[in-house]
Design a protein around this motif. Structure first.
Motif, PDB file in Angstrom:
ATOM      1  N   PHE A 211       1.055  -1.144   0.375  1.00  0.00           N
ATOM      2  CA  PHE A 211       0.193  -0.064  -0.189  1.00  0.00           C
ATOM      3  C   PHE A 211       0.513   0.960   0.174  1.00  0.00           C
ATOM      4  CE2 PHE A 211       0.557  -1.626   4.179  1.00  0.00           C
ATOM      5  CZ  PHE A 211       0.911  -0.219   5.061  1.00  0.00           C
ATOM      6  N   PRO A 212       0.401   2.751  -0.775  1.00  0.00           N
ATOM      7  CA  PRO A 212       1.125   3.563  -0.892  1.00  0.00           C
ATOM      8  C   PRO A 212       0.716   4.513   0.349  1.00  0.00           C
ATOM      9  CG  PRO A 212      -0.209   3.810  -2.319  1.00  0.00           C
ATOM     10  CD  PRO A 212      -0.756   1.757  -1.822  1.00  0.00           C
ATOM     11  N   ILE A 213       1.926   4.650   0.512  1.00  0.00           N
ATOM     12  CA  ILE A 213       1.715   6.414   1.762  1.00  0.00           C
ATOM     13  C   ILE A 213       2.283   7.757   2.013  1.00  0.00           C
ATOM     14  CG2 ILE A 213       1.344   4.943   3.929  1.00  0.00           C
ATOM     15  CD1 ILE A 213       4.478   5.444   4.904  1.00  0.00           C
ATOM     16  N   SER A 214       1.588   9.210   1.907  1.00  0.00           N
ATOM     17  CA  SER A 214       2.508   9.963   1.085  1.00  0.00           C
ATOM     18  C   SER A 214       3.697  10.108   1.980  1.00  0.00           C
ATOM     19  CB  SER A 214       1.513  11.165   1.824  1.00  0.00           C
ATOM     20  OG  SER A 214       1.349  11.138   3.593  1.00  0.00           O
ATOM     21  N   GLU A 215       4.294  11.325   1.187  1.00  0.00           N
ATOM     22  CA  GLU A 215       5.828  11.721   1.970  1.00  0.00           C
ATOM     23  C   GLU A 215       5.745  12.096   2.969  1.00  0.00           C
ATOM     24  OE1 GLU A 215       9.458  14.634   0.145  1.00  0.00           O
ATOM     25  OE2 GLU A 215       7.277  13.985  -1.179  1.00  0.00           O
ATOM     26  N   GLN A 216       4.334  12.575   3.142  1.00  0.00           N
ATOM     27  CA  GLN A 216       4.613  13.722   4.601  1.00  0.00           C
ATOM     28  C   GLN A 216       3.927  11.715   5.601  1.00  0.00           C
ATOM     29  OE1 GLN A 216       2.238  14.253   2.439  1.00  0.00           O
ATOM     30  NE2 GLN A 216       3.764  16.227   1.503  1.00  0.00           N
ATOM     31  N   GLU A 217       3.373  11.058   5.735  1.00  0.00           N
ATOM     32  CA  GLU A 217       3.419  10.175   6.870  1.00  0.00           C
ATOM     33  C   GLU A 217       4.678   9.783   6.755  1.00  0.00           C
ATOM     34  OE1 GLU A 217      -1.237   8.874   6.334  1.00  0.00           O
ATOM     35  OE2 GLU A 217       0.124   8.048   4.153  1.00  0.00           O
ATOM     36  N   TYR A 218       5.147   9.519   5.168  1.00  0.00           N
ATOM     37  CA  TYR A 218       6.537   8.703   5.614  1.00  0.00           C
ATOM     38  C   TYR A 218       7.383   9.480   6.227  1.00  0.00           C
ATOM     39  CZ  TYR A 218      11.405   7.326   4.124  1.00  0.00           C
ATOM     40  OH  TYR A 218      12.500   7.201   4.881  1.00  0.00           O
ATOM     41  N   LEU A 219       7.808  10.566   6.393  1.00  0.00           N
ATOM     42  CA  LEU A 219       8.642  11.646   7.457  1.00  0.00           C
ATOM     43  C   LEU A 219       8.217  10.786   8.627  1.00  0.00           C
ATOM     44  CD1 LEU A 219       8.393  14.609   4.906  1.00  0.00           C
ATOM     45  CD2 LEU A 219      10.690  12.933   4.966  1.00  0.00           C
ATOM     46  N   ALA A 220       7.881  10.853   8.850  1.00  0.00           N
ATOM     47  CA  ALA A 220       6.137  10.666  10.337  1.00  0.00           C
ATOM     48  C   ALA A 220       6.812   9.728  11.324  1.00  0.00           C
ATOM     49  CB  ALA A 220       5.203  11.104  10.405  1.00  0.00           C
ATOM     50  N   ILE A 221       7.083   8.257   9.980  1.00  0.00           N
ATOM     51  CA  ILE A 221       8.132   7.058  10.560  1.00  0.00           C
ATOM     52  C   ILE A 221       8.862   6.714  10.060  1.00  0.00           C
ATOM     53  CG2 ILE A 221       5.340   6.830  10.529  1.00  0.00           C
ATOM     54  CD1 ILE A 221       6.570   4.992   8.021  1.00  0.00           C
ATOM     55  N   ALA A 222      10.024   7.831   9.419  1.00  0.00           N
ATOM     56  CA  ALA A 222      11.314   7.228   9.268  1.00  0.00           C
ATOM     57  C   ALA A 222      12.741   6.745   9.997  1.00  0.00           C
ATOM     58  CB  ALA A 222      12.282   9.055   7.720  1.00  0.00           C
ATOM     59  N   ASP A 223      11.468   6.642  10.788  1.00  0.00           N
ATOM     60  CA  ASP A 223      12.815   6.874  12.442  1.00  0.00           C
ATOM     61  C   ASP A 223      12.871   4.995  12.629  1.00  0.00           C
ATOM     62  OD1 ASP A 223      14.353   8.959  11.917  1.00  0.00           O
ATOM     63  OD2 ASP A 223      13.661   9.998  13.444  1.00  0.00           O
TER      64      ASP A 223
END
Length: 380
Positions: A211-223
Protein backbone atom coordinates in the motif's frame (compact mmCIF):
# COMPACT_ATOMS: atom_id res chain seq x y z
CA UNK A 1 -86.35 42.59 19.91
CA UNK A 2 -84.74 44.56 17.12
CA UNK A 3 -82.53 46.38 19.61
CA UNK A 4 -81.30 43.10 21.09
CA UNK A 5 -80.27 41.74 17.66
CA UNK A 6 -78.34 44.88 16.82
CA UNK A 7 -76.54 44.78 20.13
CA UNK A 8 -75.56 41.10 19.60
CA UNK A 9 -74.26 41.85 16.08
CA UNK A 10 -71.96 44.61 17.31
CA UNK A 11 -70.69 42.44 20.19
CA UNK A 12 -69.84 39.55 17.86
CA UNK A 13 -68.06 41.88 15.45
CA UNK A 14 -65.96 43.33 18.25
CA UNK A 15 -65.04 39.87 19.55
CA UNK A 16 -63.98 38.73 16.05
CA UNK A 17 -61.82 41.79 15.63
CA UNK A 18 -60.09 41.15 18.96
CA UNK A 19 -59.45 37.48 18.08
CA UNK A 20 -57.99 38.35 14.65
CA UNK A 21 -55.78 41.01 16.20
CA UNK A 22 -54.46 38.55 18.80
CA UNK A 23 -53.68 35.90 16.13
CA UNK A 24 -51.89 38.44 13.96
CA UNK A 25 -49.79 39.64 16.92
CA UNK A 26 -48.86 36.04 17.78
CA UNK A 27 -47.76 35.38 14.20
CA UNK A 28 -45.66 38.54 14.15
CA UNK A 29 -44.11 37.58 17.47
CA UNK A 30 -43.32 34.08 16.15
CA UNK A 31 -41.67 35.56 13.07
CA UNK A 32 -39.51 37.93 15.08
CA UNK A 33 -38.42 35.33 17.71
CA UNK A 34 -34.79 34.10 17.31
CA UNK A 35 -34.59 30.76 15.48
CA UNK A 36 -33.79 27.76 17.65
CA UNK A 37 -30.54 26.04 16.67
CA UNK A 38 -28.82 22.89 17.92
CA UNK A 39 -25.29 23.45 19.20
CA UNK A 40 -22.50 21.28 20.58
CA UNK A 41 -19.92 22.60 23.00
CA UNK A 42 -16.42 21.46 22.04
CA UNK A 43 -13.92 20.28 24.64
CA UNK A 44 -10.46 18.74 24.28
CA UNK A 45 -10.45 14.95 24.21
CA UNK A 46 -7.95 12.19 23.38
CA UNK A 47 -8.56 10.55 20.02
CA UNK A 48 -6.79 7.87 18.04
CA UNK A 49 -5.73 8.98 14.57
CA UNK A 50 -6.35 6.29 11.97
CA UNK A 51 -4.80 6.07 8.53
CA UNK A 52 -6.33 4.14 5.65
CA UNK A 53 -4.72 3.23 2.32
CA UNK A 54 -5.65 1.31 -0.81
CA UNK A 55 -3.87 -2.06 -0.78
CA UNK A 56 -3.02 -4.78 -3.29
CA UNK A 57 -2.28 -8.36 -2.31
CA UNK A 58 0.49 -10.54 -3.70
CA UNK A 59 2.26 -13.76 -2.88
CA UNK A 60 5.22 -13.68 -0.54
CA UNK A 61 7.05 -15.55 -3.32
CA UNK A 62 5.69 -15.93 -6.85
CA UNK A 63 7.70 -18.66 -8.58
CA UNK A 64 7.26 -18.90 -12.33
CA UNK A 65 7.54 -22.54 -13.31
CA UNK A 66 9.73 -23.00 -16.39
CA UNK A 67 11.26 -26.21 -17.76
CA UNK A 68 15.04 -26.45 -17.82
CA UNK A 69 15.12 -28.54 -21.00
CA UNK A 70 13.28 -28.32 -24.28
CA UNK A 71 10.76 -30.97 -25.26
CA UNK A 72 7.13 -31.92 -25.63
CA UNK A 73 4.79 -31.90 -22.64
CA UNK A 74 3.32 -35.35 -22.08
CA UNK A 75 1.33 -34.79 -18.87
CA UNK A 76 0.22 -32.37 -16.17
CA UNK A 77 0.38 -34.00 -12.76
CA UNK A 78 -1.09 -31.37 -10.40
CA UNK A 79 -4.58 -30.01 -9.79
CA UNK A 80 -4.86 -26.40 -10.88
CA UNK A 81 -5.48 -24.03 -7.98
CA UNK A 82 -4.38 -26.63 -5.42
CA UNK A 83 -1.69 -26.38 -2.76
CA UNK A 84 1.59 -28.05 -3.78
CA UNK A 85 4.84 -28.75 -1.95
CA UNK A 86 8.36 -27.87 -3.00
CA UNK A 87 9.64 -30.70 -5.21
CA UNK A 88 6.19 -31.96 -6.26
CA UNK A 89 6.01 -32.84 -9.94
CA UNK A 90 3.77 -30.44 -11.88
CA UNK A 91 4.50 -31.36 -15.50
CA UNK A 92 6.39 -34.09 -17.38
CA UNK A 93 8.35 -33.70 -20.62
CA UNK A 94 8.96 -36.59 -23.00
CA UNK A 95 12.12 -38.14 -21.55
CA UNK A 96 13.01 -40.58 -24.33
CA UNK A 97 15.42 -38.28 -26.21
CA UNK A 98 17.22 -37.50 -22.95
CA UNK A 99 17.45 -41.15 -21.95
CA UNK A 100 19.00 -41.89 -25.34
CA UNK A 101 21.53 -39.10 -24.81
CA UNK A 102 22.30 -40.56 -21.37
CA UNK A 103 22.92 -43.99 -22.87
CA UNK A 104 25.30 -42.47 -25.40
CA UNK A 105 27.17 -40.57 -22.73
CA UNK A 106 27.41 -43.72 -20.60
CA UNK A 107 28.85 -45.66 -23.54
CA UNK A 108 31.43 -42.94 -24.20
CA UNK A 109 32.42 -43.04 -20.55
CA UNK A 110 32.94 -46.80 -20.70
CA UNK A 111 35.05 -46.38 -23.82
CA UNK A 112 37.15 -43.68 -22.19
CA UNK A 113 37.65 -45.77 -19.09
CA UNK A 114 38.85 -48.69 -21.24
CA UNK A 115 41.33 -46.44 -22.99
CA UNK A 116 42.56 -45.15 -19.65
CA UNK A 117 43.03 -48.70 -18.38
CA UNK A 118 45.11 -49.56 -21.46
CA UNK A 119 47.20 -46.39 -21.07
CA UNK A 120 47.89 -47.18 -17.42
CA UNK A 121 48.95 -50.75 -18.31
CA UNK A 122 51.31 -49.46 -21.00
CA UNK A 123 52.83 -47.01 -18.54
CA UNK A 124 53.21 -49.68 -15.86
CA UNK A 125 54.94 -52.01 -18.38
CA UNK A 126 57.31 -49.44 -19.85
CA UNK A 127 58.32 -47.61 -16.69
CA UNK A 128 60.74 -50.32 -15.42
CA UNK A 129 62.13 -50.84 -18.90
CA UNK A 130 62.82 -47.11 -19.28
CA UNK A 131 64.51 -47.06 -15.88
CA UNK A 132 66.79 -49.89 -17.06
CA UNK A 133 67.28 -48.11 -20.37
CA UNK A 134 65.88 -51.11 -22.16
CA UNK A 135 63.61 -48.81 -24.17
CA UNK A 136 63.93 -45.21 -25.25
CA UNK A 137 62.82 -42.49 -22.84
CA UNK A 138 60.61 -41.10 -25.58
CA UNK A 139 58.52 -44.25 -25.43
CA UNK A 140 57.82 -43.68 -21.75
CA UNK A 141 57.00 -40.04 -22.46
CA UNK A 142 54.46 -41.14 -25.05
CA UNK A 143 52.93 -43.50 -22.50
CA UNK A 144 52.59 -40.64 -19.98
CA UNK A 145 50.94 -38.40 -22.57
CA UNK A 146 48.53 -41.15 -23.58
CA UNK A 147 47.64 -41.80 -19.94
CA UNK A 148 47.00 -38.12 -19.24
CA UNK A 149 44.81 -37.79 -22.34
CA UNK A 150 42.83 -40.86 -21.33
CA UNK A 151 42.30 -39.46 -17.83
CA UNK A 152 41.02 -36.20 -19.33
CA UNK A 153 38.71 -38.12 -21.64
CA UNK A 154 37.30 -40.06 -18.68
CA UNK A 155 36.69 -36.83 -16.75
CA UNK A 156 34.91 -35.29 -19.76
CA UNK A 157 32.83 -38.42 -20.28
CA UNK A 158 31.81 -38.42 -16.60
CA UNK A 159 30.72 -34.78 -16.88
CA UNK A 160 28.68 -35.64 -19.98
CA UNK A 161 26.98 -38.47 -18.11
CA UNK A 162 26.16 -36.17 -15.19
CA UNK A 163 24.72 -33.57 -17.57
CA UNK A 164 22.65 -36.22 -19.34
CA UNK A 165 21.37 -37.51 -15.98
CA UNK A 166 20.40 -33.96 -15.00
CA UNK A 167 18.52 -33.50 -18.26
CA UNK A 168 16.62 -36.72 -17.68
CA UNK A 169 15.71 -35.43 -14.21
CA UNK A 170 14.69 -32.07 -15.64
CA UNK A 171 11.96 -33.76 -17.65
CA UNK A 172 10.09 -33.74 -14.31
CA UNK A 173 9.10 -30.08 -13.90
CA UNK A 174 8.67 -29.57 -10.16
CA UNK A 175 7.49 -26.81 -7.84
CA UNK A 176 10.18 -24.50 -6.52
CA UNK A 177 8.25 -23.52 -3.37
CA UNK A 178 5.35 -24.54 -1.17
CA UNK A 179 2.29 -22.67 -2.35
CA UNK A 180 -0.84 -22.47 -4.48
CA UNK A 181 -0.34 -23.50 -8.11
CA UNK A 182 -2.09 -21.47 -10.76
CA UNK A 183 -3.93 -22.57 -13.89
CA UNK A 184 -1.58 -24.11 -16.44
CA UNK A 185 -0.51 -21.88 -19.30
CA UNK A 186 0.94 -24.67 -21.47
CA UNK A 187 -1.07 -27.63 -22.69
CA UNK A 188 -0.24 -31.27 -23.30
CA UNK A 189 1.64 -31.65 -26.57
CA UNK A 190 3.17 -28.17 -26.53
CA UNK A 191 6.83 -27.83 -27.37
CA UNK A 192 8.29 -25.97 -24.41
CA UNK A 193 11.71 -24.75 -23.37
CA UNK A 194 13.55 -22.70 -20.74
CA UNK A 195 11.76 -19.51 -21.85
CA UNK A 196 8.28 -21.05 -21.52
CA UNK A 197 6.20 -20.24 -18.42
CA UNK A 198 4.07 -23.28 -17.61
CA UNK A 199 2.34 -21.93 -14.50
CA UNK A 200 3.04 -19.92 -11.34
CA UNK A 201 3.20 -21.12 -7.74
CA UNK A 202 2.65 -18.49 -5.05
CA UNK A 203 3.41 -18.65 -1.36
CA UNK A 204 0.32 -17.07 0.20
CA UNK A 205 0.69 -17.85 3.91
CA UNK A 206 1.63 -15.31 5.01
CA UNK A 207 0.45 -13.13 2.18
CA UNK A 208 2.16 -9.90 1.15
CA UNK A 209 0.16 -6.65 1.10
CA UNK A 210 1.41 -3.48 -0.59
CA UNK A 211 0.00 0.00 0.00
CA UNK A 212 1.24 3.55 -0.74
CA UNK A 213 1.61 6.25 1.92
CA UNK A 214 2.23 9.93 1.36
CA UNK A 215 5.64 11.52 1.67
CA UNK A 216 4.48 13.36 4.79
CA UNK A 217 3.33 10.09 6.37
CA UNK A 218 6.68 8.51 5.50
CA UNK A 219 8.64 11.33 7.14
CA UNK A 220 6.68 10.74 10.36
CA UNK A 221 7.83 7.09 10.51
CA UNK A 222 11.25 7.30 8.80
CA UNK A 223 13.17 6.67 12.01
CA UNK A 224 11.12 3.55 12.77
CA UNK A 225 11.59 1.66 9.49
CA UNK A 226 15.36 1.49 9.30
CA UNK A 227 15.54 -2.12 10.44
CA UNK A 228 13.13 -5.07 10.04
CA UNK A 229 12.75 -5.36 13.82
CA UNK A 230 11.59 -1.77 14.31
CA UNK A 231 9.49 -1.80 11.13
CA UNK A 232 7.53 -4.80 12.42
CA UNK A 233 6.53 -2.79 15.50
CA UNK A 234 5.19 0.13 13.47
CA UNK A 235 1.49 0.97 13.93
CA UNK A 236 0.92 -1.94 16.29
CA UNK A 237 -1.22 0.14 18.67
CA UNK A 238 -4.86 -0.85 18.47
CA UNK A 239 -4.04 -4.41 17.41
CA UNK A 240 -1.82 -3.78 14.41
CA UNK A 241 -2.66 -3.41 10.73
CA UNK A 242 -6.25 -4.21 9.79
CA UNK A 243 -7.29 -5.30 6.31
CA UNK A 244 -10.72 -4.35 4.96
CA UNK A 245 -11.70 -6.60 2.06
CA UNK A 246 -13.59 -5.68 -1.12
CA UNK A 247 -16.93 -6.73 0.36
CA UNK A 248 -16.49 -4.35 3.29
CA UNK A 249 -15.68 -7.02 5.87
CA UNK A 250 -12.63 -6.74 8.10
CA UNK A 251 -10.18 -9.62 7.80
CA UNK A 252 -9.96 -11.40 11.18
CA UNK A 253 -6.15 -11.48 11.34
CA UNK A 254 -3.91 -8.44 11.84
CA UNK A 255 -0.69 -7.78 9.95
CA UNK A 256 2.65 -6.09 10.46
CA UNK A 257 4.94 -3.91 8.36
CA UNK A 258 7.85 -5.67 6.64
CA UNK A 259 9.64 -2.87 4.79
CA UNK A 260 9.34 0.50 3.09
CA UNK A 261 10.43 0.81 -0.53
CA UNK A 262 13.68 2.52 -1.51
CA UNK A 263 12.22 5.46 -3.45
CA UNK A 264 9.29 7.86 -3.58
CA UNK A 265 7.16 7.94 -6.72
CA UNK A 266 7.83 11.45 -8.11
CA UNK A 267 4.49 11.49 -9.97
CA UNK A 268 2.28 10.48 -7.05
CA UNK A 269 4.38 11.70 -4.12
CA UNK A 270 3.94 8.36 -2.37
CA UNK A 271 6.19 5.54 -1.21
CA UNK A 272 5.23 1.87 -1.14
CA UNK A 273 5.01 -0.09 2.10
CA UNK A 274 4.93 -3.88 2.27
CA UNK A 275 3.25 -5.81 5.06
CA UNK A 276 2.36 -9.42 5.75
CA UNK A 277 -0.86 -10.95 7.04
CA UNK A 278 -1.40 -14.51 8.25
CA UNK A 279 -3.45 -16.43 5.72
CA UNK A 280 -4.53 -19.79 7.15
CA UNK A 281 -6.62 -21.69 4.67
CA UNK A 282 -5.22 -19.60 1.79
CA UNK A 283 -8.37 -17.47 1.71
CA UNK A 284 -6.55 -14.38 0.47
CA UNK A 285 -5.08 -14.57 -3.02
CA UNK A 286 -2.63 -12.50 -5.08
CA UNK A 287 -4.30 -9.75 -7.07
CA UNK A 288 -7.00 -8.93 -4.53
CA UNK A 289 -7.67 -5.34 -3.54
CA UNK A 290 -8.53 -4.01 -0.12
CA UNK A 291 -7.82 -1.22 2.34
CA UNK A 292 -5.21 -1.27 5.08
CA UNK A 293 -6.19 0.61 8.23
CA UNK A 294 -3.92 1.42 11.18
CA UNK A 295 -3.79 3.61 14.24
CA UNK A 296 -0.99 6.01 13.41
CA UNK A 297 -1.05 8.37 16.41
CA UNK A 298 -3.00 9.55 19.46
CA UNK A 299 -3.99 13.21 19.86
CA UNK A 300 -4.39 14.00 23.55
CA UNK A 301 -6.25 17.33 23.27
CA UNK A 302 -8.14 17.34 20.03
CA UNK A 303 -11.13 19.57 19.27
CA UNK A 304 -13.76 17.73 17.24
CA UNK A 305 -16.92 18.94 15.52
CA UNK A 306 -19.71 17.04 13.74
CA UNK A 307 -19.08 16.51 10.07
CA UNK A 308 -22.43 18.03 9.13
CA UNK A 309 -21.59 21.26 10.97
CA UNK A 310 -18.83 22.00 8.43
CA UNK A 311 -19.49 24.03 5.30
CA UNK A 312 -17.08 23.46 2.45
CA UNK A 313 -16.16 26.40 0.23
CA UNK A 314 -13.78 26.75 -2.68
CA UNK A 315 -11.16 28.36 -0.47
CA UNK A 316 -11.60 26.22 2.63
CA UNK A 317 -14.05 25.23 5.38
CA UNK A 318 -16.34 27.20 7.68
CA UNK A 319 -18.12 26.68 10.99
CA UNK A 320 -20.85 28.72 12.66
CA UNK A 321 -20.28 29.57 16.30
CA UNK A 322 -22.86 30.94 18.74
CA UNK A 323 -21.25 33.75 20.75
CA UNK A 324 -21.96 34.73 24.35
CA UNK A 325 -24.64 37.20 23.17
CA UNK A 326 -26.42 34.40 21.20
CA UNK A 327 -25.31 35.63 17.80
CA UNK A 328 -23.88 33.59 14.97
CA UNK A 329 -20.21 34.10 14.11
CA UNK A 330 -18.92 32.50 10.90
CA UNK A 331 -15.34 31.21 11.23
CA UNK A 332 -12.93 29.83 8.68
CA UNK A 333 -11.24 26.72 10.06
CA UNK A 334 -8.50 24.29 9.15
CA UNK A 335 -9.53 20.65 9.38
CA UNK A 336 -7.38 17.66 10.27
CA UNK A 337 -8.20 13.97 10.27
CA UNK A 338 -11.73 12.63 10.21
CA UNK A 339 -12.69 10.50 13.23
CA UNK A 340 -15.91 8.58 12.61
CA UNK A 341 -18.52 11.22 11.78
CA UNK A 342 -16.48 14.10 13.21
CA UNK A 343 -13.56 16.25 12.07
CA UNK A 344 -10.56 17.37 14.08
CA UNK A 345 -10.26 21.16 13.85
CA UNK A 346 -6.62 22.23 13.73
CA UNK A 347 -7.13 26.00 13.58
CA UNK A 348 -10.00 28.45 14.06
CA UNK A 349 -11.76 26.86 17.05
CA UNK A 350 -11.36 27.24 20.79
CA UNK A 351 -12.32 25.19 23.83
CA UNK A 352 -15.99 25.60 24.92
CA UNK A 353 -17.02 27.18 21.62
CA UNK A 354 -20.64 26.37 20.79
CA UNK A 355 -20.80 25.04 17.24
CA UNK A 356 -24.05 25.17 15.26
CA UNK A 357 -24.84 21.67 14.00
CA UNK A 358 -27.57 21.85 11.34
CA UNK A 359 -27.94 25.46 10.13
CA UNK A 360 -25.33 26.05 7.41
CA UNK A 361 -27.31 28.95 5.89
CA UNK A 362 -27.31 31.23 8.95
CA UNK A 363 -25.60 34.52 8.27
CA UNK A 364 -22.98 36.17 10.41
CA UNK A 365 -24.56 38.19 13.24
CA UNK A 366 -27.92 36.36 13.22
CA UNK A 367 -29.57 36.27 16.66
CA UNK A 368 -30.44 32.68 17.60
CA UNK A 369 -31.78 30.64 20.49
CA UNK A 370 -29.22 27.85 21.06
CA UNK A 371 -30.03 24.53 22.68
CA UNK A 372 -27.32 21.93 23.34
CA UNK A 373 -27.50 18.42 21.85
CA UNK A 374 -25.47 15.24 22.24
CA UNK A 375 -24.28 13.53 19.04
CA UNK A 376 -23.19 10.01 18.30
CA UNK A 377 -19.50 9.59 17.51
CA UNK A 378 -19.93 6.44 15.44
CA UNK A 379 -18.91 6.31 11.81
CA UNK A 380 -21.73 7.30 9.48
Amino acid sequence: MKTTLVTFFFAATALGSLTACHTENAAVAAQTAPPSVAVVSVAPEPVAITGEWIATLDGTVNAQIRPQVSGYLVRRTYREGAFVRKGDELFAIDRRPFEAALNQATARLAESQAQLAKAERDFARDKPLADQRAIAQSQLDNDVSARDAAQAAVSSAKAAVEAAQLNVGFTRVTSLVDGVAGIAVAQIGDLVGPTSVLTTVSQVNPIKVYFPISEQEYLAIADQVRTPATAAKLWQAGGGLALVLADGTTYPHHGSVVAVDRDIDPKMGTIRVSATFPNPGNILRPGQYGRVRAQTAVRQKALLVPQRAVSELQNGFQLRIVTADSKVAVRTVTLGARIGNRWIVEKGLQTNDRVVVDAPSLKDGTLVSPHPVALSTEAP
